[in-house]
Design a protein around this motif. Structure first.
Motif, mmCIF file in Angstrom:
data_model
loop_
_atom_site.group_PDB
_atom_site.id
_atom_site.type_symbol
_atom_site.label_atom_id
_atom_site.label_comp_id
_atom_site.label_asym_id
_atom_site.label_seq_id
_atom_site.Cartn_x
_atom_site.Cartn_y
_atom_site.Cartn_z
ATOM 1 N N ASN A 65 -9.084 6.199 -7.816
ATOM 2 C CA ASN A 65 -8.181 5.472 -6.911
ATOM 3 C C ASN A 65 -8.367 5.916 -5.456
ATOM 4 O OD1 ASN A 65 -6.990 7.951 -7.057
ATOM 5 N ND2 ASN A 65 -4.937 7.206 -7.527
ATOM 6 N N LEU A 67 -8.461 8.685 -3.906
ATOM 7 C CA LEU A 67 -7.845 9.829 -3.239
ATOM 8 C C LEU A 67 -8.948 10.741 -2.732
ATOM 9 C CD1 LEU A 67 -4.732 10.764 -5.418
ATOM 10 C CD2 LEU A 67 -4.819 9.523 -3.265
ATOM 11 N N GLU A 90 -6.295 -0.683 -1.328
ATOM 12 C CA GLU A 90 -4.874 -0.923 -1.621
ATOM 13 C C GLU A 90 -4.706 -1.795 -2.869
ATOM 14 O OE1 GLU A 90 -3.328 -2.372 2.079
ATOM 15 O OE2 GLU A 90 -3.359 -0.353 2.950
ATOM 16 N N ARG A 93 -5.274 0.434 -5.850
ATOM 17 C CA ARG A 93 -4.176 1.388 -6.039
ATOM 18 C C ARG A 93 -2.930 0.730 -6.623
ATOM 19 N NH1 ARG A 93 -4.931 4.827 -0.455
ATOM 20 N NH2 ARG A 93 -6.526 6.237 -1.253
ATOM 21 N N ARG A 94 -2.755 -0.562 -6.365
ATOM 22 C CA ARG A 94 -1.627 -1.277 -6.970
ATOM 23 C C ARG A 94 -1.786 -1.368 -8.482
ATOM 24 N NH1 ARG A 94 -1.627 -4.615 -2.245
ATOM 25 N NH2 ARG A 94 -3.026 -6.159 -3.121
ATOM 26 N N ALA A 118 7.823 1.679 -4.514
ATOM 27 C CA ALA A 118 6.570 0.919 -4.486
ATOM 28 C C ALA A 118 6.757 -0.545 -4.913
ATOM 29 C CB ALA A 118 5.519 1.620 -5.332
ATOM 30 N N VAL A 122 5.525 -2.587 -1.982
ATOM 31 C CA VAL A 122 4.137 -2.986 -2.201
ATOM 32 C C VAL A 122 4.080 -4.318 -2.937
ATOM 33 C CG1 VAL A 122 1.942 -2.329 -3.244
ATOM 34 C CG2 VAL A 122 3.415 -0.584 -2.246
ATOM 35 N N MET A 170 5.149 0.021 -11.393
ATOM 36 C CA MET A 170 4.221 -0.854 -10.673
ATOM 37 C C MET A 170 3.449 -1.738 -11.641
ATOM 38 S SD MET A 170 4.144 -0.819 -7.402
ATOM 39 C CE MET A 170 2.517 -1.060 -6.689
ATOM 40 N N ASP B 266 -0.059 7.374 -1.275
ATOM 41 C CA ASP B 266 -1.330 6.644 -1.270
ATOM 42 C C ASP B 266 -1.601 6.011 -2.625
ATOM 43 O OD1 ASP B 266 -2.100 7.017 1.323
ATOM 44 O OD2 ASP B 266 -3.167 8.897 0.931
ATOM 45 N N ALA B 267 -1.408 6.807 -3.675
ATOM 46 C CA ALA B 267 -1.736 6.333 -5.023
ATOM 47 C C ALA B 267 -0.908 5.122 -5.425
ATOM 48 C CB ALA B 267 -1.540 7.461 -6.034
ATOM 49 N N MET B 268 0.262 4.937 -4.784
ATOM 50 C CA MET B 268 1.089 3.778 -5.104
ATOM 51 C C MET B 268 0.619 2.519 -4.391
ATOM 52 S SD MET B 268 4.830 5.193 -4.569
ATOM 53 C CE MET B 268 5.692 6.027 -5.859
ATOM 54 N N GLY B 269 -0.297 2.689 -3.430
ATOM 55 C CA GLY B 269 -0.772 1.536 -2.685
ATOM 56 C C GLY B 269 0.046 1.234 -1.446
ATOM 57 N N LEU B 270 0.869 2.211 -0.988
ATOM 58 C CA LEU B 270 1.610 2.000 0.258
ATOM 59 C C LEU B 270 0.625 2.005 1.428
ATOM 60 C CD1 LEU B 270 4.633 4.430 -0.268
ATOM 61 C CD2 LEU B 270 4.765 1.961 -0.175
ATOM 62 N N THR B 271 0.854 1.141 2.411
ATOM 63 C CA THR B 271 -0.002 1.147 3.594
ATOM 64 C C THR B 271 0.372 2.358 4.460
ATOM 65 O OG1 THR B 271 1.587 -0.158 4.817
ATOM 66 C CG2 THR B 271 -0.125 -1.363 3.655
#
Lengths: 259, 366
Positions: A65, A67, A90, A93-94, A118, A122, A170, B266-271
């Protein structure tokens, strides 16, 4: 609950790979951490990654993902290749949930707010729906009564279960676990492993870095052994534990199972 | 197999609890500390009664001129007679109500921040950020809504102190946040360099120099005929100066946030901006509340330096009053009064920061 059931159906093992790592290399400065990693994970498959510390297993799943950034080779997740394109990162990561060794819950938010953050920001889910979904998952990890508390008021095991619920909110296609039980007191490891077994039984695609060999034996479809940045051996768990091929694997297994 | 039964809890020894226990542990725990306690009590006995005598018991309170001060104690008549200039500067007397209204509105806007049940603190703070400076400008400067125009050179006294401090705080905080984030942006070298240069430049020069430059040098560089207000220039100078300090305070908070928090977000996809606004800043700002308030208090006291460019805030007004031939020799009263005013404001800020910290504490350990 209908949504979860549907998700379970589409999560059944199929031949279609959902994660593809091809010739992946990574360096930290001069240090070559990942060497030519090739790995395909099918939808619904459950992979356990083990190996001595410093073998690159955490780095590998953190590349999935983004990181961590890989420098050579290709990583394709859910049909999308990971490049430096922020939009694609992004997007991936979703779809990919991650559970960390140190839980990494947000200490300034309640358990419920941790879970809804999230989905609301998101996925643009309305707050009320997000809270409903969050409560469903908190029930599934068996701590709905803690929803209004702050993470600092929970035990380590409870925090890790919240972290799992937070990722599930999510509605991810893949779950990554980075040593989820290593920071827990012995009495709390079981409650987290039980949650993970339940998740595995629902058909979630999982990649899990762990030293819990009992967990690997019961749920894994495949066990991967890494050392010095390379995948040394991969096999289905029965064969892996009873008939390891490589000398290094034998040594590792004798050390962690021998006591 | 025998069951484990915990032993019952026992009461603590009587000398360690209650008022007696407090005295014992805090004042007389051992011979050395007992001696220190006695010395401290003696010093209080030496200084406190004469001070009270001078400031309260023997002081003169009423009258209009120095003839009223005969008792030998403090002459508060001086402060009383000059109160209007201390509060309003050279503002025309007919416009005092405008300054009073501003004081009143400021207090009215601050009260909700202390009320626990009030839920819209963030929204109120955001409104203040824009509306407050506008309100200050309308009420003080006038020229609109039928209010007569008052030159900024006529502003002064406590109202000027508060305006400089409030606008400085309101503007320096958001600037400081942006600068701190910029300095952390390792993936954008240009932005990072600009922020580092800005911060290091403004932290490297004394505020007096900044004010002096803004007042004397800046007009030389501007094209002929353009003039913009001296007070506004001072305000911009103070804001830029304090935002550099604020940036470093906030950067300290950002660095205290564990890497795992960034990774989880970050891992959640937040900008980037959502991660910063929802996860990182709420925690970082909370950690550095003492540092932020420290900067605010420093800023509040630094406003006295505007005297160098001829703006007279409360201390400047007191000093002007001391030069009045009718009131020569009462500088002690003047400075004690000024010190008391500053202390009240700074102490309130300090208490507010402590309350805020206690309120935002969520019992977390990392």
């Amino acid at each position: 609950m209908n949504e979860i059931a549907e998700k379970q159906l589409e999560n059944q093992v199929s031949d279609q790979p959902i994660i593809e790592l091809t010739g992946v290399h990574k360096w930290y400065g001069q240090f070559h951490v990942l060497k030519n990693i090739n790995l395909h994970v099918k939808k619904g498959e459950r992979i356990v990654v083990c190996g001595p510390s410093g073998s690159g297993k955490s780095t590998m799943i953190r590349c999935i993902n983004r990181l961590e950034e890989h420098q050579q080779g290709s990583i394709v997740v859910d049909g999308i290749e990971l490049t430096s394109d922020v939009k694609q990162i992004e997007h991936i990561r979703r779809e990919v949930g991650m559970v960390f060794q140190h839980f990494n819950l947000f200490p300034h938010l309640t358990v419920l707010d941790n879970c809804t953050l999230a989905p609301i920001w998101v996925r643009k889910m309305p707050k009320k729906d997000a809270e409903e979904v969050a409560m469903q998952y908190l029930e599934r990890v068996k701590i709905p009564e803690q929803a209004k508390k702050y993470p600092g008021q929970l035990s380590g095991g409870q925090q890790q279960r919240v972290a799992i619920a937070r990722s599930l909110c999510m509605n991810p296609a893949i779950m990554l676990f980075d040593e989820p039980t290593s920071a827990l007191d012995p009495e709390m490891i079981k409650e987290v492993l039980d949650t993970m077994v339940g998740l595995a039984e629902s058909g979630m695609t999982m990649m899990c870095v762990t030293h819990e060999m009992g967990f690997a034996k019961t749920v894994a479809d495949r066990v991967i052994f890494m050392d010095k940045g390379e995948i040394i051996e991969e096999n289905e768990p029965h064969e892996f534990f009873n008939n390891p091929q490589n000398e290094r694997t034998k040594l590792f297994l004798s050390q962690i199972l021998g006591h | 197999m025998a069951d484990f039964t915990p032993s019952p809890d026992l009461a603590p020894p009587s000398l360690t609890v209650g008022p007696l226990g407090w005295v014992r542990t805090n004042l007389f725990p051992d011979p050395f500390n007992s001696v220190l306690t006695l010395i401290a009590l003696y010093l209080v006995y030496l200084t406190l009664p004469p001070a009270i005598d001078w400031a309260l018991l023997k002081a003169d309170w009423s009258g209009t001129s120095r003839e009223a001060c005969v008792s030998g104690g403090a002459c508060w008549v001086f402060v009383h007679a000059r109160m209007n200039t201390f509060l309003y500067g050279f503002f025309p007397e007919s416009g005092y109500w405008r300054v009073n209204l501003l004081y009143f509105v400021t207090i009215a806007l601050l009260i909700p921040l202390f009320v626990k049940q009030f839920k819209y603190k963030v929204i109120l703070a955001a409104i203040n950020l824009v509306a407050f400076p506008l309100l200050v400008w309308i009420l003080m400067s006038g020229g609109v809504f039928g209010l007569s125009h008052v030159e900024t050179s006529n502003w002064g006294g406590l109202s000027l102190t508060l305006i400089l401090a409030a606008i400085g705080c309101v503007a320096a905080l958001p600037f400081g946040v942006l600068l701190a984030l910029g300095r952390q942006a390792t993936n954008m070298p240009a932005v990072k360099t600009m922020c580092v240069v800005f911060i290091e430049f403004w932290r490297g020069v004394p505020l007096i120099t900044v004010l002096f430059m803004s007042s004397v040098m800046l007009p030389l560089f501007l094209p002929e005929g353009t003039s913009f207000d001296k007070l506004l220039r001072a305000m911009i100078g103070i804001t830029l100066f304090q935002s550099a300090y604020m940036a470093e305070v906030i950067r300290g908070g950002l660095q205290a946030i564990p890497k795992g928090q960034y990774e989880a977000a970050d891992a959640m996809g937040l900008t980037y901006w959502k991660k910063t606004g929802l996860v990182i800043l709420p925690q970082a700002l909370k950690i550095v509340i003492p540092g932020i308030v420290n900067t605010f208090i420093a800023l509040f006291k630094d406003t006295t330096l505007v005297i160098i460019i001829g703006l007279l805030e409360v201390l400047g007004m007191v000093q002007t009053a001391l030069n009045d031939p009718n009131w020569l020799g009462y500088s002690t009263e003047g400075y004690v009064f000024t010190a008391a005013v500053f202390w009240v404001f700074c102490f309130s800020m300090s208490r507010f920061s402590q309350r805020l910290e206690a309120r935002l504490h969520t019992g977390h350990k990392r």
